[in-house]
Design a protein around this motif. Structure first.
Motif, PDB file in Angstrom:
ATOM      1  N   ARG A   1       0.839  -1.191   0.000  1.00 42.78           N
ATOM      2  CA  ARG A   1       0.000   0.000   0.000  1.00 42.78           C
ATOM      3  C   ARG A   1       0.877   1.244   0.000  1.00 42.78           C
ATOM      4  O   ARG A   1       1.805   1.372   0.789  1.00 42.78           O
ATOM      5  N   GLY A   2       0.569   2.165  -0.895  1.00 41.92           N
ATOM      6  CA  GLY A   2       1.299   3.419  -0.986  1.00 41.92           C
ATOM      7  C   GLY A   2       0.360   4.597  -0.835  1.00 41.92           C
ATOM      8  O   GLY A   2      -0.858   4.459  -0.932  1.00 41.92           O
ATOM      9  N   ALA A   3       0.941   5.763  -0.598  1.00 40.56           N
ATOM     10  CA  ALA A   3       0.143   6.980  -0.454  1.00 40.56           C
ATOM     11  C   ALA A   3       0.943   8.176  -0.923  1.00 40.56           C
ATOM     12  O   ALA A   3       2.161   8.246  -0.731  1.00 40.56           O
ATOM     13  N   ILE A   4       0.253   9.108  -1.545  1.00 41.73           N
ATOM     14  CA  ILE A   4       0.823  10.399  -1.949  1.00 41.73           C
ATOM     15  C   ILE A   4       0.124  11.480  -1.147  1.00 41.73           C
ATOM     16  O   ILE A   4      -1.103  11.462  -1.018  1.00 41.73           O
ATOM     17  N   VAL A   5       0.896  12.414  -0.598  1.00 35.05           N
ATOM     18  CA  VAL A   5       0.304  13.582   0.060  1.00 35.05           C
ATOM     19  C   VAL A   5       0.915  14.828  -0.576  1.00 35.05           C
ATOM     20  O   VAL A   5       2.117  15.077  -0.444  1.00 35.05           O
ATOM     21  N   ALA A   6       0.089  15.581  -1.289  1.00 34.50           N
ATOM     22  CA  ALA A   6       0.547  16.799  -1.966  1.00 34.50           C
ATOM     23  C   ALA A   6       0.311  18.004  -1.059  1.00 34.50           C
ATOM     24  O   ALA A   6      -0.666  18.063  -0.308  1.00 34.50           O
ATOM     25  N   HIS A   7       1.184  18.983  -1.153  1.00 39.39           N
ATOM     26  CA  HIS A   7       1.199  20.117  -0.233  1.00 39.39           C
ATOM     27  C   HIS A   7       0.299  21.271  -0.680  1.00 39.39           C
ATOM     28  O   HIS A   7      -0.186  21.305  -1.816  1.00 39.39           O
TER      29      HIS A   7
ATOM     30  N   ILE B   1      -1.998  -3.982  -5.491  1.00 38.63           N
ATOM     31  CA  ILE B   1      -1.417  -2.673  -5.176  1.00 38.63           C
ATOM     32  C   ILE B   1      -2.543  -1.715  -4.821  1.00 38.63           C
ATOM     33  O   ILE B   1      -3.553  -1.637  -5.529  1.00 38.63           O
ATOM     34  N   CYS B   2      -2.374  -1.019  -3.724  1.00 39.48           N
ATOM     35  CA  CYS B   2      -3.363  -0.032  -3.277  1.00 39.48           C
ATOM     36  C   CYS B   2      -2.648   1.310  -3.141  1.00 39.48           C
ATOM     37  O   CYS B   2      -1.652   1.404  -2.425  1.00 39.48           O
ATOM     38  N   LEU B   3      -3.144   2.320  -3.816  1.00 41.56           N
ATOM     39  CA  LEU B   3      -2.501   3.628  -3.788  1.00 41.56           C
ATOM     40  C   LEU B   3      -3.512   4.693  -3.382  1.00 41.56           C
ATOM     41  O   LEU B   3      -4.570   4.827  -3.997  1.00 41.56           O
ATOM     42  N   ILE B   4      -3.166   5.453  -2.338  1.00 44.14           N
ATOM     43  CA  ILE B   4      -3.998   6.551  -1.864  1.00 44.14           C
ATOM     44  C   ILE B   4      -3.512   7.841  -2.512  1.00 44.14           C
ATOM     45  O   ILE B   4      -2.334   8.197  -2.392  1.00 44.14           O
ATOM     46  N   LEU B   5      -4.400   8.522  -3.198  1.00 44.27           N
ATOM     47  CA  LEU B   5      -4.095   9.791  -3.841  1.00 44.27           C
ATOM     48  C   LEU B   5      -4.537  10.899  -2.895  1.00 44.27           C
ATOM     49  O   LEU B   5      -5.731  11.146  -2.736  1.00 44.27           O
ATOM     50  N   GLY B   6      -3.583  11.524  -2.244  1.00 44.32           N
ATOM     51  CA  GLY B   6      -3.923  12.479  -1.203  1.00 44.32           C
ATOM     52  C   GLY B   6      -3.359  13.860  -1.447  1.00 44.32           C
ATOM     53  O   GLY B   6      -2.478  14.076  -2.280  1.00 44.32           O
ATOM     54  N   GLY B   7      -3.898  14.787  -0.702  1.00 41.68           N
ATOM     55  CA  GLY B   7      -3.402  16.156  -0.755  1.00 41.68           C
ATOM     56  C   GLY B   7      -4.064  16.993   0.318  1.00 41.68           C
ATOM     57  O   GLY B   7      -5.154  16.653   0.800  1.00 41.68           O
ATOM     58  N   TYR B   8      -3.396  18.062   0.683  1.00 43.51           N
ATOM     59  CA  TYR B   8      -3.906  19.001   1.673  1.00 43.51           C
ATOM     60  C   TYR B   8      -4.148  20.347   1.001  1.00 43.51           C
ATOM     61  O   TYR B   8      -3.273  20.856   0.312  1.00 43.51           O
ATOM     62  N   SER B   9      -5.353  20.892   1.155  1.00 43.27           N
ATOM     63  CA  SER B   9      -5.712  22.197   0.620  1.00 43.27           C
ATOM     64  C   SER B   9      -5.540  22.204  -0.901  1.00 43.27           C
ATOM     65  O   SER B   9      -6.178  21.429  -1.603  1.00 43.27           O
TER      66      SER B   9
ATOM     67  N   ALA C   1      -5.157  16.697  -6.619  1.00 46.72           N
ATOM     68  CA  ALA C   1      -5.374  15.248  -6.541  1.00 46.72           C
ATOM     69  C   ALA C   1      -6.760  14.857  -7.033  1.00 46.72           C
ATOM     70  O   ALA C   1      -6.948  13.780  -7.614  1.00 46.72           O
ATOM     71  N   SER C   2      -7.735  15.736  -6.833  1.00 42.39           N
ATOM     72  CA  SER C   2      -9.120  15.447  -7.225  1.00 42.39           C
ATOM     73  C   SER C   2      -9.310  15.387  -8.734  1.00 42.39           C
ATOM     74  O   SER C   2     -10.314  14.849  -9.208  1.00 42.39           O
ATOM     75  N   HIS C   3      -8.365  15.945  -9.499  1.00 43.70           N
ATOM     76  CA  HIS C   3      -8.559  16.079 -10.944  1.00 43.70           C
ATOM     77  C   HIS C   3      -7.647  15.184 -11.788  1.00 43.70           C
ATOM     78  O   HIS C   3      -7.607  15.339 -13.004  1.00 43.70           O
TER      79      HIS C   3
ATOM     80  N   SER D   1      -7.549   5.113  -3.853  1.00 40.46           N
ATOM     81  CA  SER D   1      -8.438   5.799  -2.929  1.00 40.46           C
ATOM     82  C   SER D   1      -8.039   7.267  -2.914  1.00 40.46           C
ATOM     83  O   SER D   1      -6.950   7.634  -3.376  1.00 40.46           O
ATOM     84  N   TYR D   2      -8.909   8.104  -2.378  1.00 40.32           N
ATOM     85  CA  TYR D   2      -8.629   9.538  -2.289  1.00 40.32           C
ATOM     86  C   TYR D   2      -8.656   9.987  -0.826  1.00 40.32           C
ATOM     87  O   TYR D   2      -9.550   9.593  -0.064  1.00 40.32           O
ATOM     88  N   LEU D   3      -7.688  10.816  -0.469  1.00 40.11           N
ATOM     89  CA  LEU D   3      -7.638  11.430   0.853  1.00 40.11           C
ATOM     90  C   LEU D   3      -7.543  12.939   0.656  1.00 40.11           C
ATOM     91  O   LEU D   3      -6.519  13.445   0.178  1.00 40.11           O
ATOM     92  N   LEU D   4      -8.610  13.652   0.998  1.00 41.21           N
ATOM     93  CA  LEU D   4      -8.705  15.089   0.760  1.00 41.21           C
ATOM     94  C   LEU D   4      -8.749  15.806   2.105  1.00 41.21           C
ATOM     95  O   LEU D   4      -9.756  15.734   2.817  1.00 41.21           O
ATOM     96  N   VAL D   5      -7.663  16.484   2.447  1.00 44.38           N
ATOM     97  CA  VAL D   5      -7.569  17.181   3.722  1.00 44.38           C
ATOM     98  C   VAL D   5      -7.802  18.670   3.493  1.00 44.38           C
ATOM     99  O   VAL D   5      -7.130  19.285   2.658  1.00 44.38           O
ATOM    100  N   SER D   6      -8.768  19.236   4.200  1.00 47.36           N
ATOM    101  CA  SER D   6      -9.165  20.636   4.011  1.00 47.36           C
ATOM    102  C   SER D   6      -9.401  20.941   2.531  1.00 47.36           C
ATOM    103  O   SER D   6      -8.766  21.824   1.946  1.00 47.36           O
ATOM    104  N   PRO D   7     -10.317  20.213   1.892  1.00 48.48           N
ATOM    105  CA  PRO D   7     -10.545  20.411   0.455  1.00 48.48           C
ATOM    106  C   PRO D   7     -11.068  21.813   0.158  1.00 48.48           C
ATOM    107  O   PRO D   7     -11.758  22.428   0.975  1.00 48.48           O
ATOM    108  N   LEU D   8     -10.713  22.299  -1.025  1.00 49.49           N
ATOM    109  CA  LEU D   8     -11.136  23.625  -1.472  1.00 49.49           C
ATOM    110  C   LEU D   8     -12.336  23.486  -2.396  1.00 49.49           C
ATOM    111  O   LEU D   8     -12.322  22.704  -3.340  1.00 49.49           O
ATOM    112  N   LEU D   9     -13.363  24.269  -2.129  1.00 53.60           N
ATOM    113  CA  LEU D   9     -14.575  24.269  -2.946  1.00 53.60           C
ATOM    114  C   LEU D   9     -14.733  25.631  -3.601  1.00 53.60           C
ATOM    115  O   LEU D   9     -14.062  26.597  -3.224  1.00 53.60           O
TER     116      LEU D   9
END
Length: 337
Positions: A43-49, A145-153, A159-161, A225-233
């Protein structure tokens, strides 16, 4: 716990224009203690700043605590600096399209890197299909393989796009190795770097290996999977994309570069396991708007979307006690997926 020193630091070219991006990989403690190579869930994960213009980079404290929770759950963590952040080349754009290319570059790296690792580890022993396999931390998954596509703000916005998983697998599986000017393409460089970092990872784990030149990305099943921290709308998200629809333009692969449309974020986040993690004191997006968006996502047909609203937390997660509650919410979600 904070993030430890990165296991590997390196650079990747952006598929958008070839700009060099700073990247890091963190190996989880659990990977060093697995009883058998084939019991690792890979399992892997990406966290974008967050937004680089406002000081965002991969050393951000929120990226730090989210990332540390991910590696404690057994994920190989990957972080990178968008253009204009840290020592990555280029500057922050007005449309977010170059940054989308930056994220896709690291996404493609992680796919190939995890494939290299899994193919080696899975070949080390024959598994008896009649015996249940135990994954690290007790988490099992039917995917290789499981990959989490993540990002903060801002990172969560990008990551959502990203393109669909099938598009990504095709893009990084079949590509020319050189351009019309006989220069190595960014995708070819990304594949070579993935192979190099995978070899170094296996050496650090004291595992003998023989890596294929080109991993067959279709040989293993992959889930995201998606991990969205403080997502922007909207309207903030619209200002950061110049009110345009994001799409991927690969200027580096051919003279004109293929133009790849991106799916609607709502379609991807409802059909894949997704966690939106935000506070009820977020100053960038009102609580009401976040709640309405989350409720709509949860109620989509067959939705896999979840959200956690943390009482007292603002956009920057600096309030007393909110980090602990955010970690707990993330840990609960990771045990489910």
């Amino acid at each position: 716990m904070d993030l430890p020193t990165a296991s590997f630091s390196f650079v990747l070219p952006s598929v958008y224009d070839g700009n060099k991006l700073e990247c890091r990989i963190y190996l989880p403690p659990a990977l060093k203690n697995i009883e058998s190579p084939t019991t690792w869930s890979n399992r892997g994960a990406i966290v974008a700043h967050p937004y680089a213009t406002l000081g965002g980079c991969y050393d951000d404290p929120v990226v730090d605590f989210i990332g540390s929770e991910l590696i404690q759950a057994g994920c190989i963590l990957g972080t990178f600096n968008f253009r204009g952040a840290g020592n990555s080349q280029g500057r922050t754009s007005w449309t977010a399209k170059p940054e989308l290319g930056d994220y896709v570059s690291f996404y493609g790296f992680m796919l190939q890197y995890l494939h290299f690792l899994k193919l080696v580890l899975a070949s080390r022993e024959q598994v008896d299909p009649s015996k249940p396999q135990k994954a690290i931390d007790g988490v099992g998954n039917s995917s290789d393989i499981c990959l989490i596509l993540g990002g903060y703000s801002y990172g969560s916005l990008i990551a959502s796009h990203v393109p669909t998983l099938d598009t990504m697998l095709g893009l990084f599986q079949f590509t020319p190795t050189t351009t019309s000017t006989n220069r190595a393409t960014p995708i070819h460089e990304i594949r070579n770097t993935a192979k190099r970092i995978a070899a170094l990872s296996l050496e650090r784990l004291q595992i003998s290996h023989s890596l294929a030149d080109d991993p067959d990305l279709g040989a293993l099943t992959t889930s995201i999977s998606y991990l969205l921290v403080s997502p922007l709308l909207p309207p903030i998200s619209q200002f950061l994309t110049a009110f345009s629809t994001l799409s991927l333009n690969l200027k580096t692969e051919t003279p004109n570069g293929p133009h790849i449309p991106c799916p609607r974020p709502a379609d991807q986040q409802s059909t894949h396991n997704t966690l939106a993690l935000f506070g009820d004191q977020d100053t960038f997006t009102s609580t009401g708007k976040l709640q309405r968006w989350s409720d709509k996502m949860v109620n989509m047909e067959r939705s896999k979307f979840q959200f956690r609203m943390i009482d007292g937390a603002g956009h920057f997660w600096r309030e007393n006690g909110v980090e602990v509650r955010a970690r707990h919410a993330l840990k609960e979600w990771l045990c489910q997926i």
